[in-house]
Each structure stands twice: as C-alpha cells, then as structure tokens.
Design a protein around this motif. Structure first.
Motif, PDB file in Angstrom:
ATOM      1  N   ALA A  56     129.584   9.928  89.038  1.00  0.00           N
ATOM      2  CA  ALA A  56     129.043  11.269  88.843  1.00  0.00           C
ATOM      3  C   ALA A  56     127.637  11.244  88.250  1.00  0.00           C
ATOM      4  O   ALA A  56     126.831  12.134  88.528  1.00  0.00           O
ATOM      5  N   SER A  57     127.319  10.224  87.458  1.00  0.00           N
ATOM      6  CA  SER A  57     125.985  10.136  86.865  1.00  0.00           C
ATOM      7  C   SER A  57     124.908   9.862  87.910  1.00  0.00           C
ATOM      8  O   SER A  57     123.716   9.994  87.616  1.00  0.00           O
ATOM      9  N   GLY A  58     125.294   9.473  89.123  1.00  0.00           N
ATOM     10  CA  GLY A  58     124.329   9.214  90.177  1.00  0.00           C
ATOM     11  C   GLY A  58     124.162  10.350  91.161  1.00  0.00           C
ATOM     12  O   GLY A  58     123.410  10.217  92.134  1.00  0.00           O
ATOM     13  N   TYR A  59     124.845  11.467  90.926  1.00  0.00           N
ATOM     14  CA  TYR A  59     124.756  12.580  91.873  1.00  0.00           C
ATOM     15  C   TYR A  59     123.327  13.107  92.006  1.00  0.00           C
ATOM     16  O   TYR A  59     122.898  13.493  93.096  1.00  0.00           O
ATOM     17  N   GLY A  60     122.589  13.151  90.918  1.00  0.00           N
ATOM     18  CA  GLY A  60     121.213  13.635  90.974  1.00  0.00           C
ATOM     19  C   GLY A  60     120.341  12.747  91.849  1.00  0.00           C
ATOM     20  O   GLY A  60     119.515  13.232  92.622  1.00  0.00           O
ATOM     21  N   THR A  61     120.532  11.430  91.742  1.00  0.00           N
ATOM     22  CA  THR A  61     119.763  10.499  92.560  1.00  0.00           C
ATOM     23  C   THR A  61     120.117  10.636  94.028  1.00  0.00           C
ATOM     24  O   THR A  61     119.245  10.623  94.898  1.00  0.00           O
TER      25      THR A  61
END
Length: 408
Positions: free
Chosen positions: A336-341
């Motif tokens: 989930a921490s990579g959704y922005g990327t």
C-alpha cells in the motif's frame, strides 16, 4: 520490492457471492473529488488555447499553453509521491484541487500569454497531484479481490467529464464568454475540497516508501507502464490526427469515430476489470495490445468510412483492456505504501505517451503520409508484444528465478 498483493482494509460486510462490496462510503466520497478535478481539467482544456488566441497570442501561443499544461502535469507526477510522503494523501489531493481551482477563477483577469501560461503551469501541477494522490487513495478503498472491477468503475467515473467537458466548454464560451467558463472550472475543483475530511488517511500511508526511481528500476512495475505508454502514444495519434487523415467533408465520420474510441474503451475497461479479477490481469495485457495493433492497421485504410470507424472502435477496445489490466497489475505488485508511485508512473506513461505520439507522428506523417503513419504505429505496438508475453504469470516467475540465480 514487495511484489505480492497488498492487504486491503477488511470490508465490514460481504456481497452475495461472498466477496466484499465494491462501493464503500470512502470510495463514494472519492468519486466527488475525482469527478470535480476531471471536470475542471477538461472544461478548460480546449478553452484556454482559444482564449490565448483570442488574446492575440496566435496559434503558436495557443499551442504553448497546452504544452505548458502537459509539461507541468508530467513534472508534477514525478514529484507527487515525495509530497504525499511528507504531507499525506489528503493534503496533496487538497493542494492539487486548490492549484486547479484558484487559477481557473482568475484566468481572465489578464490576457497576456505569459499570464495564461502561468495559469496552465499551476493547473497542470495541481492536476498531477489530484491524479497521483487521489489515485493512490482510490486504490486503497477498493478490495483487492475486486481491484480490476473497481478500477474499471473508477475509469468510467473519471472518463465521463472528458466526454462531456471538452465540447461543453467550447459551447459555453460561445454562449457566455470566457470568464463564466473559468469560474465554473474553478468551482468544479474547489467544491470537492469539502469532501476530503471524510476520506481515511493514516492507515494507507504506513510502510516503506517506494520512490519513482525504485519503480522504474523494478521491471515488474515499469514493464506494464511502458506497455501502456505505447498504446497511449497511439491514442494521442488518433485523437490529434484522425480529423486530418480523413477527407474534410467527412466531419460526421470523424465525430462518429472519435466517439467510438472512448465508448469502446469504457466498455472494455468494465469487461476487463471483471475478467481480470477472475483470470488475472496479466493475462489480458497481451490481448489488449494485439487488439490495439489490429485497430490501428484497420484505421490505416482511411479512404473507407467503415474501416475508419471499425478500426478506431477496435483500437479503443484494446486500449481500454490495456488501460485497466496494466494499472491493476501494477497495484497488485506493490504494498500500500507504493500506491502513490504506481499512480505516478502509470499517469506519466499516459500523459507522456499521448504527448510524444502527437509530436512524433506529425513529423512521420509529413514524410510517409497518414495511412503509412498509422501502419507504423501498429507495427510499433506489435514490437512490444514479446515483452507482454514475458510478463505472463509463468513466464515472469521463470524470469525472476533466472535473475535470482545470476545474482548469487
């Protein structure tokens, strides 16, 4: 980088098939800001160049405003993940809506090309923040079991303003003038700010931050983005040059074809979403690319009205499948921490692909003509089919295994 499906927040209830419900209160709230940002963007997309030309900037100045808008959008998408990590998704999304809304309200205060360009730069940066931060939040609100179907629905909601906003903005200018249209675009962007406090935040930003460079280095993430960029390049060509490639007397034909393309894409996204959730999104990338190539080959026969409409419709179907399957695949391969990327890379592929396609095809068409230009575009899509083949589940597993052996 983690490449397994990230856990999503548990749904409070399940549907009739034992699956969690697709539409939740946070997703409905997110639809408000999604629709507003898209409406604001497309209302002024064709109006601002008209205003620049009306203000004495000429055709070059009108083109420069659109160029500034897209340049700022791509640049904003590159830095957006870092801003999200610092200010959170809601903060970045709110800033993006403000950057889109306030400049729209004051668009007609001055008429110089420098002023209009500054407005476009601010709006482009704001739009980038809304699509990246908003896209990451949206992905978090969709149950992982129904990610493809949910992203297809999101695509339809965000696509409606593009279908309506472009012609509506131009029509409103002819009826009411530039200032009311700018004000309407400003309100569309600013009003959804009131919905942001209802969006959950903290549970979706925990974990190791994945930067844009990390995503580019990871082929599991960058490969689908590149494949999508190739079809986006073709989409930019169709939208920009189809009206020039067919006889000028065929205005009705062009209108029909340009409606068939997004309509086919919207239907295909919905079908691809459901199939992807059941069969796997990676299995749909290759068929989507193949249909896109076939559609471009058919469109090359520009002397036939049937071929033009059929070709653009087939291309739109393949484009819609590729749209949904690539972004679904990319989200499934990061935590989930990579959704922005993921949101940033996919949108960069979209915007840069369309821009590069429009610029490069103009040069190519002057040398070989429009029909052969379409054939060359189809051939380019064909060239990336082997890459899509290697990204299938079994093939990718073997590729990762071989890479692990080589690294020992």
């Amino acid at each position: 980088m983690t490449t397994t499906d990230p856990p999503n927040p548990p749904a409070p209830t399940t549907g009739p098939e034992g699956r969690p419900p697709l539409v939740s209160r946070p997703l409905l709230l997110r639809f408000i800001s999604m629709f507003g940002a898209s409406a604001s963007f497309y209302l002024l997309l064709s109006v601002v160049p008209l205003y620049a030309e009306h203000s004495g900037a000429g055709r070059n100045g009108a083109g420069a405003t659109t160029g500034a808008l897209m340049l700022a959008t791509v640049a904003g998408e590159v830095v957006a993940p870092r801003l999200i990590g610092r200010f959170g998704h809601r903060g970045a999304l709110g800033a993006g809506l403000v950057l889109m809304g306030v400049p729209s309200l004051v668009l007609t205060v001055f008429s110089g090309v420098a002023w209009i360009t500054v407005v476009c730069l601010l709006r482009g940066a704001g739009f980038a923040l809304t699509v990246v931060a908003g896209g990451a939040l949206t992905a978090s609100f969709i149950p992982s079991e129904r990610r493809g179907e949910g992203l297809a629905l999101v695509g339809v909601v965000s696509g409606v303003p593009s279908l309506l906003g472009l012609p509506l903005g131009v029509w409103l200018v002819s009826e009411m003038g530039y200032a009311p249209v700018g004000a309407a675009a400003g309100v569309c962007a600013l009003a959804p700010v009131l919905s942001l406090p209802g969006l959950p935040e903290k549970e979706y930003i925990a974990g190791r931050r994945i930067g844009v460079l990390d995503g580019i280095r990871d082929r599991a993430i960058s490969r689908p983005a590149v494949l999508f960029a190739v079809t986006a390049l073709a989409a930019g060509i169709v939208v920009t040059f189809l009206p020039l490639a067919v006889p000028s007397a065929s205005a009705g034909l062009v209108a029909t074809a340009l409606f068939a393309q997004p309509a086919g894409a919207a239907v295909a996204r919905l079908v691809a979403g459901r199939l992807g959730d059941r069969k796997g999104a990676s299995r749909l990338v290759l068929p989507g690319l193949a249909l896109s190539a076939v559609g471009m080959f058919i469109t090359a026969y520009t002397r036939s009205a049937v071929a033009v409409v059929l070709g653009v419709a087939v291309f739109g179907t393949g484009f819609g499948i590729t749209q949904n399957s690539t972004i679904t695949l990319m989200y499934s391969r990061v935590p989930a921490s990579g959704y922005g990327t993921v949101s940033a890379l996919w949108n960069i592929a979209y915007d840069a692909g369309m821009g590069v396609g429009a610029v490069c095809f103009g040069v190519l068409a002057r040398q070989v003509g429009y029909p052969w230009g379409f054939v060359c575009t189809a051939a380019l899509i064909v060239l990336v089919l082997p890459s899509a083949w290697r990204d299938r589940p079994g093939a990718r597993g073997r590729e990762e295994g071989e890479a692990a052996v080589r690294s020992r």
